[in-house]
Write an enzyme that holds these catalytic residues in place. Structure first.
Site, PDB file in Angstrom:
ATOM      1  N   GLY A 107      30.605  36.729  81.728  1.00 31.95           N
ATOM      2  CA  GLY A 107      29.822  35.516  81.529  1.00 31.95           C
ATOM      3  C   GLY A 107      30.623  34.234  81.411  1.00 31.95           C
ATOM      4  CG  HIS A 484      26.728  35.749  75.685  1.00 36.86           C
ATOM      5  ND1 HIS A 484      27.096  35.121  74.505  1.00 36.86           N
ATOM      6  CD2 HIS A 484      27.742  35.583  76.541  1.00 36.86           C
ATOM      7  CE1 HIS A 484      28.283  34.592  74.666  1.00 36.86           C
ATOM      8  NE2 HIS A 484      28.709  34.851  75.885  1.00 36.86           N
ATOM      9  CD  GLU A 796      65.737  38.517  52.965  1.00 36.72           C
ATOM     10  OE1 GLU A 796      64.577  38.199  53.274  1.00 36.72           O
ATOM     11  OE2 GLU A 796      66.063  38.901  51.834  1.00 36.72           O
ATOM     12  N   GLY A 817      64.340  41.925  57.101  1.00 33.46           N
ATOM     13  CA  GLY A 817      63.313  41.008  56.616  1.00 33.46           C
ATOM     14  C   GLY A 817      63.141  39.958  57.700  1.00 33.46           C
ATOM     15  CB  THR A 818      61.606  40.164  61.032  1.00 34.86           C
ATOM     16  OG1 THR A 818      60.438  40.846  60.563  1.00 34.86           O
ATOM     17  CG2 THR A 818      62.575  41.167  61.610  1.00 34.86           C
ATOM     18  CG  ASN A 819      58.120  37.670  57.195  1.00 37.19           C
ATOM     19  OD1 ASN A 819      57.821  38.030  58.326  1.00 37.19           O
ATOM     20  ND2 ASN A 819      57.482  38.071  56.120  1.00 37.19           N
ATOM     21  CE1 TYR A 902      61.129  51.079  56.415  1.00 42.06           C
ATOM     22  CE2 TYR A 902      63.009  52.564  56.474  1.00 42.06           C
ATOM     23  CZ  TYR A 902      62.376  51.451  55.950  1.00 42.06           C
ATOM     24  OH  TYR A 902      62.982  50.699  54.984  1.00 42.06           O
TER      25      TYR A 902
HETATM   26  P1  ADP Z   1      28.899  38.257  85.830  1.00 43.08           P
HETATM   27  O1  ADP Z   1      30.341  38.469  86.051  1.00 43.08           O
HETATM   28  O2  ADP Z   1      28.591  37.123  84.944  1.00 43.08           O
HETATM   29  O3  ADP Z   1      28.183  39.537  85.477  1.00 43.08           O
HETATM   30  P2  ADP Z   1      27.949  38.655  88.498  1.00 43.08           P
HETATM   31  O4  ADP Z   1      28.700  38.102  89.648  1.00 43.08           O
HETATM   32  O5  ADP Z   1      28.153  40.094  88.240  1.00 43.08           O
HETATM   33  O6  ADP Z   1      28.296  37.788  87.227  1.00 43.08           O
HETATM   34  O7  ADP Z   1      26.433  38.358  88.809  1.00 43.08           O
HETATM   35  C1  ADP Z   1      25.462  37.959  87.915  1.00 43.08           C
HETATM   36  C2  ADP Z   1      24.197  38.787  88.103  1.00 43.08           C
HETATM   37  O8  ADP Z   1      23.697  38.702  89.430  1.00 43.08           O
HETATM   38  C3  ADP Z   1      24.429  40.259  87.859  1.00 43.08           C
HETATM   39  O9  ADP Z   1      23.322  40.780  87.186  1.00 43.08           O
HETATM   40  C4  ADP Z   1      24.522  40.832  89.234  1.00 43.08           C
HETATM   41  O10 ADP Z   1      24.141  42.179  89.279  1.00 43.08           O
HETATM   42  C5  ADP Z   1      23.577  39.968  90.017  1.00 43.08           C
HETATM   43  N1  ADP Z   1      23.994  39.899  91.422  1.00 43.08           N
HETATM   44  C6  ADP Z   1      25.177  39.480  91.885  1.00 43.08           C
HETATM   45  N2  ADP Z   1      25.263  39.585  93.207  1.00 43.08           N
HETATM   46  C7  ADP Z   1      24.086  40.104  93.618  1.00 43.08           C
HETATM   47  C8  ADP Z   1      23.560  40.464  94.895  1.00 43.08           C
HETATM   48  N3  ADP Z   1      24.275  40.336  96.008  1.00 43.08           N
HETATM   49  N4  ADP Z   1      22.318  40.951  94.944  1.00 43.08           N
HETATM   50  C9  ADP Z   1      21.593  41.088  93.808  1.00 43.08           C
HETATM   51  N5  ADP Z   1      22.018  40.765  92.584  1.00 43.08           N
HETATM   52  C10 ADP Z   1      23.259  40.274  92.483  1.00 43.08           C
HETATM   53 MG    MG Z   2      62.884  37.423  52.440  1.00 47.45          MG
END
Ligand code: ADP
Ligand code: MG
Ligand code: MG
Length: 926
Positions: A107, A484, A796, A817-819, A902
């Protein structure tokens, strides 16, 4: 030959492969791999991460010139493979333009779907599919995504238009909108694009494609991606690849769907059923965006979900059926792919799939992010299932990740009593307690103040990443197990409860309501990420159990590691915890920590305040005679009695401490460091404390203040500390050694190792050793017991490292004593370096903060030199490290490689060090 920038995949053949991850990114490499395995992957091509790196250095124009011929070829090949035409009917080719770096950053970067649509291709698509609603739905999604990712518009700009149409038509869900509604939405979208960006929405598909690719390359350096790489310490990558791939449509009707799945449970590692979520008639991100409630893939999973949400079986079947029930044939195909992919990659996979009119397509596979608990269980299970070796299982668990498992969980009784506000989804396990905040910024600010907080959001987005890192737990009102918040929290090992739908958050007033409770900003809240429970107030916590898969993986780690692991502990309780975590002794017991407990500090202060006077007067007495001598003796009487009194008060206390520790260690060795810190650290700097001392010692406040002032040092870390104290005040060393020896004599099997700190010159050690040996002899004579003790020193001070051959004549062991060695070796004050070290690391002068990660090429060389020199003089000398670095996996590896016996680290880091030591040993074999 010139560089190849574009790799085609599809039609059962791929130019790339899984081994080209650096070049193709994880997504691209695995798409190529899956296509090659014969899985149903929509064809496409990957533009390499090298192209991204050149985009960033050469700029857009030059890069495009460079890759245009290859792009044209790949596009032509894609048209041929799919029998579609880009930008034209009768069968228009639509593509997604997807980001994907070598290390997955979920994401963080951008993706555009449905690219290639414009007013003409839309008409062709309608003619082709006879499904106008679907085409319009795709078009409005495209305008929104392209507008956001490429043209810099806000999602909000579009959402308000969508809401306008929804409220005008009285519709709630996106899926409720009909063709005319969607046409209206598209009209409004185009208008808002023009209004905000000042340009018309681009209609030329080629322009769309180039701009889409540029935006994805550019997203490599967006602030949230940079922050994500910082937090996860992802370095030295070339950039993101761009994947251009044929679109398949999960939003083309009720026989279509989109989903994400994990081959095993990413929270617990369980392998009971296929774990995942899907949505009918939806596209791409819909599942993770929390717009509709996603449904489970398997019937078993669906029932578990329904039970946790209080959904009856009837309602579940009619409203939230599993994929297994709605599309059994596709489900069976997907389940077989899950098995195939796990066997192929020999690891838990995170999958994306889409079903278009009953046909399954695989869109992504990668090694799934998981909690520490899941990592341990999956590694152990895969080993038992025979898919990976013991060593591989050990390597599968990141030492740092273990941290999550070693932290407390809720005390059952306290949890039962707590007031449950609501139950959300158990998105990422663990227990968290903190004060409520409602924004990522507030969470970051609170962390800076040292407060622990629970971040409460309707849902989280990639912009919140900093706050998610800073808080101790995350609570969201919306979003499923793959939202997310859930995915990111699991990756961070942070407790998270997601989709707590009963909660309604009001950011404006800074509060949330649930039932008739109102929880305000700053109130205490507790989350159980393993059950989804949300409690009002603080719930007590306990240490976790360390058996099962965890115990087995740790046993394997111990089997393969070659270096010992001890702990830094100053109390019987710490020693006990550490032994439970597998510590093989104490590598550093700091005696001064004992000085702060209870009213001991008064005795310590008394000692320090009179020590100098006593010493001075004694010296004078030595040379005086007659009357003068008598006068001096009278003068020293009171301070001397206070000095001896203080020592006599401290002796039994220290002896008790050591007795407790030796008992807890039950025969394991214990390195005790003699008094080390600068004296001024113990002194009362406030009037109240000074008054107390004056009263206690029968002095005036002015006198006490004068004494405190006279002990002031300009540079205390280089001042009167370490063995310098024992050299000026031998009675302190005597008292401490006597306490250690008497404790050892009273606890059968004790193995004390007396360590003299801050030695730079062998003569310092000689002088202290004389006192130590004599005192031990005294105690042996008094108790009639032989005391098994070693005498050694810390290395150290740089001078000690350089003269280690001489020091080894006197020392039976060295502990690095690495600090301090870093402080004095680099000339960085530990207390002040924070002001500039950030810049140093940012500019790459030091790769990491040298106080956190051992500076191997500098300070490490001093250590290595001392190791070799010490061993030359005394081949069987014991060598260890006791700085902060002892628990840092990279530093542990270094210690292993230079042959230390150690490492020693804080109790909670002991398992991390054990595992890191095993990693080091296994890697060294390779
Ligand atoms: P991210 O890395 O954020 O997951 P993606 O590139 O995987 O982004 O894509 C975001 C969403 O779109 C995902 O759910 C992915 O499966 C979907 N998606 C990406 N490419 C295609 C495609 N060619 N056809 C259908 N869905 C897609
Ligand atoms: Mg010391
Ligand atoms: Mg993805």
């Amino acid at each position: 030959m010139s560089k190849k920038y574009v790799y085609f995949f599809g039609g059962g053949q791929s130019e790339g492969s899984a081994s080209l991850k650096n070049l193709l990114g994880g997504k691209g490499a695995n798409l190529a791999d899956m296509a090659e395995l014969g899985l149903p992957v929509p064809p496409g091509f990957t533009v390499t991460t090298e192209a991204c790196s050149e985009y960033c250095t050469l700029g857009k124009e030059s890069l495009f010139e460079l890759i245009k011929p290859e792009i044209d070829d790949a596009l032509a090949r894609l048209e041929e493979t799919t029998n579609k035409t880009f930008g034209k009917g009768p069968k228009p080719l639509l593509v997604s333009v997807r980001s994907g770096a070598a290390v997955s950053m979920p994401g963080m970067m951008d993706t555009v779907l449905n690219l290639g649509l414009n007013d003409e291709t839309v008409e062709a698509m309608i003619a082709l599919t006879n499904n106008e609603r679907f085409v319009m739905d795709s078009y409005r999604r495209f305008i929104q995504m392209f507008g956001n990712v490429v043209m810099g518009m806000e999602h909000h700009d579009f959402e308000t238009q969508l809401e306008k149409v929804k409220s005008a038509t009285g519709k709630v869900l996106d899926t409720d909108l009909d063709v005319d509604d969607l046409k209206e939405v598209i009209k409004l979208y185009k208008a808002v694009v023009k209004e905000v960006s000042g340009e018309d929405f681009p209609t030329d598909p080629m322009e769309q494609l180039w701009r889409g690719m540029a935006a994805v390359f550019g997203s490599w350096n967006n602030p949230r991606a940079i922050k994500y790489r910082q937090i996860n310490d992802i370095r030295s990558l070339w950039g993101t690849a761009v994947n251009v791939q044929l679109m398949v449509f999960g939003n083309s009707g009720d026989n279509s769907a989109t989903g994400v799945a994990f081959t095993r449970d990413p929270s617990t590692g369980a392998n009971e059923y296929f774990y995942g979520e899907y949505l009918i008639n939806a596209q791409g991100e819909d599942v993770v965006a929390g717009i509709r409630t996603p449904q489970q893939i398997t019937m078993a999973g669906s029932r578990v979900w329904a039970a946790s949400q209080g959904v009856s079986e009837d309602v579940r079947v009619s409203e939230y059926p599993s994929l297994e029930e709605t599309m059994p044939v596709v489900f069976a195909e997907l389940d077989a792919i899950r098995d195939k992919l796990e066997k192929h990659y020999k690891d838990m996979q995170d999958l994306e799939f889409t079903i278009e009119d009953g046909t399954l397509y695989m869109l992504q596979t990668r090694n799934g992010k998981r909690t520490a608990q899941a990592a341990v269980k999956i590694a152990y299970d895969l080993e038992t299932e025979g898919l990976i070796s013991e060593k591989e299982a050990v390597l599968r668990v990141e030492p740092k990740q273990l941290d999550q498992l070693l932290h407390p969980v809720f005390v059952k009784e306290s949890e039962v009593k707590a007031k449950t506000l609501t139950v959300g989804l158990p998105a990422s396990p663990g227990a968290a307690t903190g004060q409520v905040v409602f924004s990522a910024d507030a969470a970051e600010a609170a962390k800076a103040e040292g407060r622990s907080v629970i971040l409460c959001r309707v849902e989280t987005s990639p912009e919140d990443i900093g706050g998610m890192d800073a808080c101790s737990g995350i609570l969201t009102a919306r979003g499923g197990m793959t939202s997310h918040a859930a995915v990111v929290a699991r990756g961070m090992g942070k407790c998270c409860v997601s989709g707590a739908g009963d909660i309604s958050i009001d950011y404006k007033t800074g509060q949330f309501t649930v039932g008739d409770s109102v929880v305000k900003d700053g109130e205490w809240l507790s989350l159980n990420g393993s059950t989804g429970a949300v409690y009002l107030g603080k719930v007590d916590t306990v240490d976790p159990a360390l058996d099962g898969a965890f115990g087995s993986i740790m046993e394997l780690a111990d089997k393969y590691r070659k270096i010992g692991v001890r702990t830094n502990a100053d109390s019987p309780k710490d020693a006990e915890v550490a032994v439970k975590f597998g510590a093989e002794g104490i590598g550093l017991c700091r005696t001064e920590h004992m000085f702060f407990e209870g009213d001991r500090i008064t005795s310590v202060r008394k000692l320090i305040l009179v020590a100098e006077e006593v010493k001075e007067l004694r010296k004078q007495i030595l040379y005086a005679e007659g009357k003068e001598k008598a006068a001096l003796e009278a003068k020293v009487a009171i301070p001397l009695s206070q000095y001896n009194e203080a020592l006599a008060e401290l002796l039994p206390l220290q002896r008790e401490d050591f007795t407790g520790i030796f008992k807890a260690l039950d025969g394991l060795p214990c390195t005790v460091r003699l008094l080390d810190p600068p004296l001024h650290e113990f002194l009362p700097h406030e009037v109240k404390g000074q008054e107390e001392m004056a009263k206690d010692m029968g002095l005036t406040l002015a006198k006490v203040r004068h004494l405190v002032d006279s002990l002031h040092e300009f540079n205390p870390m280089l001042g009167h500390r370490g063995c310098r104290l024992g050299i000026t005040y031998p009675e302190v060393t005597q008292m401490q050694v006597r306490a250690i020896a008497e404790a050892a004599a009273s606890v059968e099997g004790s193995k004390p190792e007396i360590m003299v700190p801050l030695v730079g010159n062998v003569k310092e050690l000689e002088s202290q050793k004389e006192i130590i040996v004599a005192t031990i002899k005294e105690v042996e004579a008094e108790t009639g017991k032989k005391i098994d003790v070693k005498i050694g020193t810390m290395i150290e001070v740089p001078r000690a490292a350089i003269t280690a051959d001489e020091i080894a004549e006197e020392a039976e062991f060295f502990s690095f004593g690495t600090n301090d060695l870093t402080q004095m070796g680099c000339g960085f004050s530990r207390d002040d370096a924070g002001k500039f070290l950030g810049d140093y690391v940012e500019k790459g002068i030091y790769e990491y903060d040298p106080f956190a990660v051992l500076d191997q090429s500098g300070i490490g060389k001093l250590v290595k030199y001392a190791v070799d020199a010490g061993r030359k003089t005394r081949p069987n000398i014991k060598l260890g490290i006791c700085g902060e670095h002892g628990g840092d996996p990279a530093s542990v590896e270094f210690c292993c490689n230079i042959g230390l016996d150690y490492v020693s680290c804080s109790p909670y880091r002991v398992p991390i060090a054990r595992l890191a030591a095993a990693h080091a040993a296994i890697k060294a074999e390779k």
